[in-house]
Design an enzyme around this catalytic site. Structure first.
Site, PDB file in Angstrom:
ATOM      1  N   SER A   1       0.832  -1.217   0.000  1.00 52.47           N
ATOM      2  CA  SER A   1       0.000   0.000   0.000  1.00 52.47           C
ATOM      3  C   SER A   1       0.861   1.260   0.000  1.00 52.47           C
ATOM      4  O   SER A   1       0.587   2.229  -0.712  1.00 52.47           O
ATOM      5  CB  SER A   1      -0.887   0.022   1.244  1.00 52.47           C
ATOM      6  OG  SER A   1      -1.810  -1.030   1.199  1.00 52.47           O
TER       7      SER A   1
ATOM      8  N   GLY B   1      -6.152  -3.735  -7.562  1.00 56.68           N
ATOM      9  CA  GLY B   1      -7.297  -2.920  -7.142  1.00 56.68           C
ATOM     10  C   GLY B   1      -6.844  -1.567  -6.619  1.00 56.68           C
ATOM     11  O   GLY B   1      -7.502  -0.544  -6.840  1.00 56.68           O
TER      12      GLY B   1
ATOM     13  N   ARG C   1     -14.235  -6.560 -10.589  1.00 55.66           N
ATOM     14  CA  ARG C   1     -14.320  -5.960  -9.244  1.00 55.66           C
ATOM     15  C   ARG C   1     -15.017  -4.600  -9.333  1.00 55.66           C
ATOM     16  O   ARG C   1     -14.803  -3.846 -10.280  1.00 55.66           O
ATOM     17  CB  ARG C   1     -12.910  -5.836  -8.648  1.00 55.66           C
ATOM     18  CG  ARG C   1     -12.306  -7.223  -8.422  1.00 55.66           C
ATOM     19  CD  ARG C   1     -10.929  -7.138  -7.821  1.00 55.66           C
ATOM     20  NE  ARG C   1     -10.947  -6.563  -6.492  1.00 55.66           N
ATOM     21  CZ  ARG C   1      -9.835  -6.270  -5.810  1.00 55.66           C
ATOM     22  NH1 ARG C   1      -8.650  -6.512  -6.330  1.00 55.66           N
ATOM     23  NH2 ARG C   1      -9.912  -5.753  -4.603  1.00 55.66           N
TER      24      ARG C   1
ATOM     25  N   ASP D   1      -6.852  -7.976   4.728  1.00 58.41           N
ATOM     26  CA  ASP D   1      -6.040  -8.800   3.820  1.00 58.41           C
ATOM     27  C   ASP D   1      -5.461 -10.033   4.509  1.00 58.41           C
ATOM     28  O   ASP D   1      -4.956 -10.941   3.842  1.00 58.41           O
ATOM     29  CB  ASP D   1      -4.893  -7.967   3.228  1.00 58.41           C
ATOM     30  CG  ASP D   1      -5.410  -6.910   2.259  1.00 58.41           C
ATOM     31  OD1 ASP D   1      -6.559  -7.039   1.785  1.00 58.41           O
ATOM     32  OD2 ASP D   1      -4.664  -5.954   1.974  1.00 58.41           O
TER      33      ASP D   1
ATOM     34  N   LYS E   1     -12.710  -9.099  -3.293  1.00 60.05           N
ATOM     35  CA  LYS E   1     -11.250  -8.978  -3.402  1.00 60.05           C
ATOM     36  C   LYS E   1     -10.796  -9.651  -4.701  1.00 60.05           C
ATOM     37  O   LYS E   1     -11.600  -9.847  -5.607  1.00 60.05           O
ATOM     38  CB  LYS E   1     -10.581  -9.568  -2.159  1.00 60.05           C
ATOM     39  CG  LYS E   1     -10.891  -8.789  -0.880  1.00 60.05           C
ATOM     40  CD  LYS E   1     -10.287  -7.390  -0.928  1.00 60.05           C
ATOM     41  CE  LYS E   1     -10.622  -6.572   0.280  1.00 60.05           C
ATOM     42  NZ  LYS E   1     -10.236  -5.168   0.154  1.00 60.05           N
TER      43      LYS E   1
ATOM     44  N   ARG F   1      -2.952 -14.200  -1.960  1.00 55.41           N
ATOM     45  CA  ARG F   1      -3.069 -14.488  -0.522  1.00 55.41           C
ATOM     46  C   ARG F   1      -3.644 -15.884  -0.274  1.00 55.41           C
ATOM     47  O   ARG F   1      -3.357 -16.504   0.745  1.00 55.41           O
ATOM     48  CB  ARG F   1      -3.870 -13.393   0.177  1.00 55.41           C
ATOM     49  CG  ARG F   1      -3.210 -12.015  -0.012  1.00 55.41           C
ATOM     50  CD  ARG F   1      -3.575 -11.010   1.021  1.00 55.41           C
ATOM     51  NE  ARG F   1      -3.236  -9.659   0.571  1.00 55.41           N
ATOM     52  CZ  ARG F   1      -2.024  -9.105   0.638  1.00 55.41           C
ATOM     53  NH1 ARG F   1      -1.008  -9.789   1.123  1.00 55.41           N
ATOM     54  NH2 ARG F   1      -1.822  -7.877   0.197  1.00 55.41           N
TER      55      ARG F   1
HETATM   56  C1  S3P Z   1      -5.617  -1.259   0.131  1.00 57.65           C
HETATM   57  C2  S3P Z   1      -6.815  -1.262   0.788  1.00 57.65           C
HETATM   58  C3  S3P Z   1      -7.606  -2.476   1.042  1.00 57.65           C
HETATM   59  C4  S3P Z   1      -6.801  -3.745   0.852  1.00 57.65           C
HETATM   60  C5  S3P Z   1      -5.935  -3.695  -0.384  1.00 57.65           C
HETATM   61  C6  S3P Z   1      -4.984  -2.513  -0.337  1.00 57.65           C
HETATM   62  C7  S3P Z   1      -4.929   0.015  -0.078  1.00 57.65           C
HETATM   63  O1  S3P Z   1      -8.694  -2.477   0.151  1.00 57.65           O
HETATM   64  O2  S3P Z   1      -7.641  -4.871   0.804  1.00 57.65           O
HETATM   65  O3  S3P Z   1      -5.162  -4.886  -0.499  1.00 57.65           O
HETATM   66  O4  S3P Z   1      -3.717   0.009  -0.399  1.00 57.65           O
HETATM   67  O5  S3P Z   1      -5.582   1.052   0.070  1.00 57.65           O
HETATM   68  P1  S3P Z   1     -10.049  -1.690   0.552  1.00 57.65           P
HETATM   69  O6  S3P Z   1      -9.627  -0.400   1.078  1.00 57.65           O
HETATM   70  O7  S3P Z   1     -10.848  -1.539  -0.679  1.00 57.65           O
HETATM   71  O8  S3P Z   1     -10.697  -2.580   1.568  1.00 57.65           O
END
Ligand code: S3P
Length: 430
Positions: free
Chosen positions: A23, A94, A122, A315, A342, A388
């Site tokens: 992230s 995502g 998604r 996660d 996810k 994962r």
């Molecule tokens: C993330 C936020 C999460 C997480 C993803 C990374 C991010 O998703 O599941 O792997 O970097 O902001 P959500 O915020 O949509 O739950």
């Protein structure tokens, strides 16, 4: 699938670092690319997902040099970004998709964005709805809920938005659009989600205020490039911590892990289940808390995981489900319906994999119920091309009676390319 030795003959032992946080790596590339001046990112996560964010900015003319895990970005500010002449490919990521949709909506040009076979299924309306309220114009598949999406950016105005889902990706998309919008943009969360965007916006000089569950940004003018150190990814560390927590005699130290409290729910779960866990050498770098996590095996018991902790460990639920199969009694996971959207439907994937290995686990509407402790057996499992799920199955194979065959491990490179090597380095013959 390489056959790993099984728990009768091994323990998890030693000390290592895991690669940089996914992230934080994405956000450092985004903010470095829209700032003026040089940004150096140390301990960048060199993985498939993060490279999709790098490639997106290269397509907009940003010079990004990469040498191992160090990136150097020659930022020319937002006005230096060029209209992409080709569709931008977000791959499986995502985070790239949601955050880049936010940023692109604030830029004065058009773009077309798409993803791989998982990402095109998604939901994107969670970001498109607030971004359209800010003035963004979009057209995409199925009422613009899914990629590919074409967008026309620029001329945004601020909004106040109560988030209907607990999602850091949605919050970040709105904040990235908000720093380029007229007026004030305010996001209100029900439960705290990861706050790396807020921490990093502050480090790059943006105009941001955080009060409890309300985050406010103003048009932020020019951001200034800075140096970023990316802490180790707690979501990657969770796989090795779990291996140590379920194999008797284990003792493992993972150094320099990001333990920001919006991410550290898994540590609380390990503690509450009874693992011996301590954190040493805490430091703060760039607004992010880091520490060395030391875990030792102890007998575990089942717990209930629900409510505000869920976004702080979303996660980690695949590996927590495996952990729960080795805890005495019942573990209930609730309020985790986000798992269904996810990289794959993770409720179904977790239950499918663990059931075929002999666990007692049932899916519920918003989570699962696991009864432990079970002796797991070998078998053939699908990873659903979800990193994962694949890594959870590998850790499970350490404790199964008989070998586990996993259809495909290539997805591991999405978030943790050195996973198999790191794991082998801490497996010791008992
Ligand atoms: C993330 C936020 C999460 C997480 C993803 C990374 C991010 O998703 O599941 O792997 O970097 O902001 P959500 O915020 O949509 O739950």
């Amino acid at each position: 699938m390489p056959v790993l030795p099984n728990q009768d003959s091994i323990r998890i032992y030693g000390s290592l670092e895991v690669p940089g946080d996914k992230s934080i790596s994405h956000r450092a590339v985004i903010l470095g690319s829209i700032s003026k001046g040089t940004t150096t990112i140390n301990n960048f996560l060199d993985s498939e997902d993060c490279m999709r964010t790098v490639d997106a900015f290269r397509l907009m003319g940003v010079e990004i040099k990469k040498s191992g895990n160090t990136l150097q970005i020659d930022g020319k500010g937002k006005s230096g970004l060029e209209e992409p002449l080709e569709p931008i490919y977000f791959g499986n990521s995502g985070t790239t998709a949601r955050l880049m949709l936010g940023l692109l909506t604030s830029l004065p040009f058009s773009s077309l964005v798409y993803g791989d076979s998982s990402l095109v299924n998604r939901p994107m309306d969670r970001v498109i709805v607030p971004l359209a309220k800010m003035g963004g114009k979009f057209i995409g598949r199925k009422q613009t809920n899914y990629l590919p999406i074409a967008l026309d950016g620029g001329n945004l105005h601020g909004i106040t938005y109560h988030m209907p889902v607990n999602s850091a990706q949605v919050k970040s998309a709105i904040l990235l659009a908000g720093i380029g919008a007229k007026g004030v943009t305010k996001v209100i969360e029900s439960y705290p989600t990861r706050n790396h965007t807020e921490n990093m916006l502050r480090a790059f000089g943006a105009n941001i205020k955080v009060k409890h569950n309300e985050i406010e940004v103003n048009a932020s003018g020019v951001l200034r490039g800075t140096d970023v150190y990316v802490p180790g990814d707690i979501s990657s560390a969770a796989f090795l911590l779990t291996a140590a927590a379920i194999i008797p005699g284990s003792s493992l130290i993972i150094k320099n892990v990001g333990i920001n409290e919006t991410r550290s729910g898994v540590i609380e779960v390990l503690e509450e289940m009874g693992a011996s866990i301590s954190i040493e050498n805490k430091t703060v770098v760039g607004g992010e808390l880091l520490g060395d996590i030391h875990i030792e095996y102890r007998a575990l018991s089942g717990i209930t995981i629900e409510g505000e902790i869920i976004p702080r460990l979303i996660d980690e639920i695949p590996i927590i489900a495996l952990l729960a199969t080795q805890a005495e009694g019942k573990t209930i996971i609730r309020n985790a319906e986000e798992l269904k959207v996810k990289e794959t439907d993770r409720i179904q994937a977790i239950v499918d994999v663990l059931t075929s290995l002999g666990a007692h686990i049932d899916a519920t509407e918003d989570g699962m119920v696991i009864i432990g402790k079970s002796t797991l057996k070998g078998g053939t499992v699908k990873s659903y091309h979800d990193h994962r799920i694949a890594m959870m199955a590998v850790i499970a194979s350490l404790i199964t009676e008989g070998n586990v065959t996993i259809d495909d491990l290539s997805s591991v490179s999405i978030s943790y390319p050195s996973f198999m090597n790191d794991l082998k380095a801490v497996i010791q013959k008992a």
